[in-house]
Motif scaffolding. Structure first.
Motif, PDB file in Angstrom:
ATOM      1  N   ALA A  97       0.837  -1.200   0.000  1.00  0.00           N
ATOM      2  CA  ALA A  97       0.000   0.000   0.000  1.00  0.00           C
ATOM      3  C   ALA A  97       0.873   1.251   0.000  1.00  0.00           C
ATOM      4  N   GLU A  98       0.327   2.318  -0.569  1.00  0.00           N
ATOM      5  CA  GLU A  98       1.011   3.612  -0.574  1.00  0.00           C
ATOM      6  C   GLU A  98       0.165   4.583   0.234  1.00  0.00           C
ATOM      7  N   THR A  99       0.691   4.963   1.412  1.00  0.00           N
ATOM      8  CA  THR A  99      -0.088   5.738   2.381  1.00  0.00           C
ATOM      9  C   THR A  99       0.440   7.154   2.590  1.00  0.00           C
ATOM     10  N   LEU A 109      -6.798  -0.471   5.909  1.00  0.00           N
ATOM     11  CA  LEU A 109      -6.438  -0.220   4.508  1.00  0.00           C
ATOM     12  C   LEU A 109      -7.685  -0.055   3.650  1.00  0.00           C
ATOM     13  N   GLU A 110      -7.579   0.825   2.647  1.00  0.00           N
ATOM     14  CA  GLU A 110      -8.700   1.124   1.760  1.00  0.00           C
ATOM     15  C   GLU A 110      -8.228   1.129   0.309  1.00  0.00           C
ATOM     16  N   PRO A 111      -9.167   1.096  -0.634  1.00  0.00           N
ATOM     17  CA  PRO A 111      -8.789   1.182  -2.043  1.00  0.00           C
ATOM     18  C   PRO A 111      -7.908   2.387  -2.374  1.00  0.00           C
ATOM     19  N   LYS A 112      -8.119   3.513  -1.688  1.00  0.00           N
ATOM     20  CA  LYS A 112      -7.340   4.717  -2.003  1.00  0.00           C
ATOM     21  C   LYS A 112      -5.841   4.501  -1.812  1.00  0.00           C
ATOM     22  N   ILE A 167     -10.573  -4.169  -1.341  1.00  0.00           N
ATOM     23  CA  ILE A 167      -9.551  -3.585  -2.215  1.00  0.00           C
ATOM     24  C   ILE A 167      -9.498  -4.349  -3.537  1.00  0.00           C
ATOM     25  N   ALA A 168      -9.541  -5.681  -3.464  1.00  0.00           N
ATOM     26  CA  ALA A 168      -9.518  -6.490  -4.679  1.00  0.00           C
ATOM     27  C   ALA A 168     -10.754  -6.229  -5.538  1.00  0.00           C
ATOM     28  N   GLU A 169     -11.894  -6.047  -4.898  1.00  0.00           N
ATOM     29  CA  GLU A 169     -13.116  -5.712  -5.640  1.00  0.00           C
ATOM     30  C   GLU A 169     -12.929  -4.401  -6.405  1.00  0.00           C
ATOM     31  N   TYR A 170     -12.284  -3.455  -5.771  1.00  0.00           N
ATOM     32  CA  TYR A 170     -11.952  -2.181  -6.424  1.00  0.00           C
ATOM     33  C   TYR A 170     -11.054  -2.421  -7.639  1.00  0.00           C
ATOM     34  N   PHE A 171     -10.064  -3.283  -7.505  1.00  0.00           N
ATOM     35  CA  PHE A 171      -9.214  -3.630  -8.646  1.00  0.00           C
ATOM     36  C   PHE A 171     -10.069  -4.142  -9.807  1.00  0.00           C
TER      37      PHE A 171
END
Length: 418
Positions: A97-99, A109-112, A167-171
């Motif tokens: 992740a990039e935070t 953690l979130e899609p963003k 997150i994977a759903e967002y992908f």
């Protein structure tokens, strides 16, 4: 002879057996391999508060040029992908992740936090897959996560896995291809347990809570991954093959087979046909164990070819999701990706160029002499000439010529990293 002259000779040899080489190459173009990002940085990730590896995972070697930023890792992946024919996928762990310098706990953690990965994937025409990271964390220090006796620790990891599925759903939504979310846990005991059932009951309850949260299967596919033993869990692993196979079948989840997670005398290739009888899909992490689950770079050995044969001869290219999982810091990390992925593709090509229908018919007829003779003769058919032609037509270097690109990249990019 030129590559195209060699190809014409090879094509004629295979077509005597009714194998359309042109059709084979078109089929090969459509097979995506999910390339694991963690080969590029020794499973370091980009968490603000990084933790030492745990859960029986170890990376050996200190070859110069390891990626230490998301930009470096993506640059290295781009270089590797430029030397591999076809369009593929990239497999991420949550620790990538990039935070923006903020310490974000894994269950938050979130899609963003993966938007830059998605933008990069769009630019490069790639799919993305995902894994929650249930190791290298203070809440995994004693080797237990989803099966932990402490409810608060279990709930933390449950929330992390649910966040990972979202997150994977967002992908999947952003990239137009469903992401595979694979759950692997390190849970187990170093010495003989006095109770094997209770930790497995807790693991089952944790998985039930994770999967109770509805995620659209058009965008995310759930997989669970077993293991025989690990460093620190030599005597007992909670998530055994039997546990996960039963859970997957009962709950309509994918069972993921890692080629390094079984007894040294077990062949994963031999499990594929049995599992396809009962599962619509299954997933693979292709690695190379050497005496233990040491995740060496994939080579074109007998087991890799047999895995490809089992997928191809059973018409399962759309049923088996192929990913890689190895990490070697003793050699150029970008070269490791190229070697392993090209070998996986070579194995699939080798299988596609085998007269599977005729060989099946010979077995059904009981003609084992001719079956054996042909299986042996096809081992020296000119599949290498077809591979060279495929690479040339796909715009990537043929044979060992790709090493020149790696050497140039190492000198110009990798050698400048601290």
């Amino acid at each position: 002879m030129t590559i195209r002259e060699n190809y014409a000779y090879a094509k004629a040899a295979y077509e005597k057996w009714g194998i359309s080489v042109d059709e084979v190459l078109e089929k090969l173009k459509m097979i995506p391999i999910s390339i694991h990002c963690w080969q590029g940085d020794d499973i370091g990730g980009f968490e603000v508060n990084r933790n030492e590896l745990s859960g029986g995972i170890d990376v050996t070697g200190n070859y110069p040029g390891k990626a230490s930023t998301p930009e470096e890792l993506r640059s290295d992946l781009e270089k590797a992908l430029s030397l591999i024919p076809g369009k593929h996928r990239v497999n991420l762990h949550s620790i990538y992740a990039e935070t923006a310098g903020e310490a974000v706990e894994r269950d938050q953690l979130e899609p963003k936090h993966f938007e830059q990965w998605v933008s990069w994937a769009k630019e490069n025409g790639l799919g993305l897959d995902f894994n929650p990271t249930l190791f290298a964390h203070p809440k995994a220090d004693d080797g237990l996560t989803l099966a932990h006796p402490d409810r608060e620790i279990r709930e933390f990891w449950i929330r992390h896995c649910i966040a990972s599925r979202r997150i994977a759903e967002y992908f999947g939504k952003e990239l137009g291809t469903p992401a595979l979310t694979n759950i692997w846990i390190p849970d187990g005991y170093k010495d003989i347990p006095s109770d094997r059932l209770t930790p497995r009951q807790r693991l089952k309850e944790s998985l039930d809570k994770i999967f109770a949260v509805a995620i659209d299967e058009a965008y995310n596919l759930d997989a669970i991954e077993s293991k025989l033993f690990g460093i620190g869990s030599e005597a007992y692993v909670v998530g055994s093959h039997e546990f996960y196979l039963g859970y997957a079948l009962k709950n309509n989840k994918l069972c993921l087979l890692d080629t390094g997670h079984f007894h040294p005398t077990e062949a994963v290739s031999n499990k594929i046909s049995s599992m396809l009888l009962y599962s619509d899909k299954l997933a693979l992490h292709v690695s190379r164990p050497v005496r233990w689950d040491s995740d060496h770079v994939v080579i074109l050995d007998d087991e890799l070819r047999e895995i490809a044969h089992e997928i191809v001869r059973n018409d399962a290219l759309d049923k088996v999701m192929i990913g890689l999982d190895f990490f070697d810091a003793s050699i150029n990390r970008v070269a490791a990706w190229v070697i392993g992925t090209r070998n996986m593709l070579k194995a699939l090509l080798y299988a596609l160029l085998t007269p599977a229908k005729q060989l099946k018919a010979l077995q059904e007829e009981g003609n084992f002499t001719e079956r054996l003779a042909l299986m042996e003769e096809f081992k020296t058919y000119p599949f290498g000439a077809v591979w060279d032609y495929y690479c040339e037509t796909m715009g990537v270097p043929t044979r060992e010529a790709w090493l020149d690109d790696i050497k140039t990249y190492e000198k110009a990019v990798l050698s400048l990293r601290s």
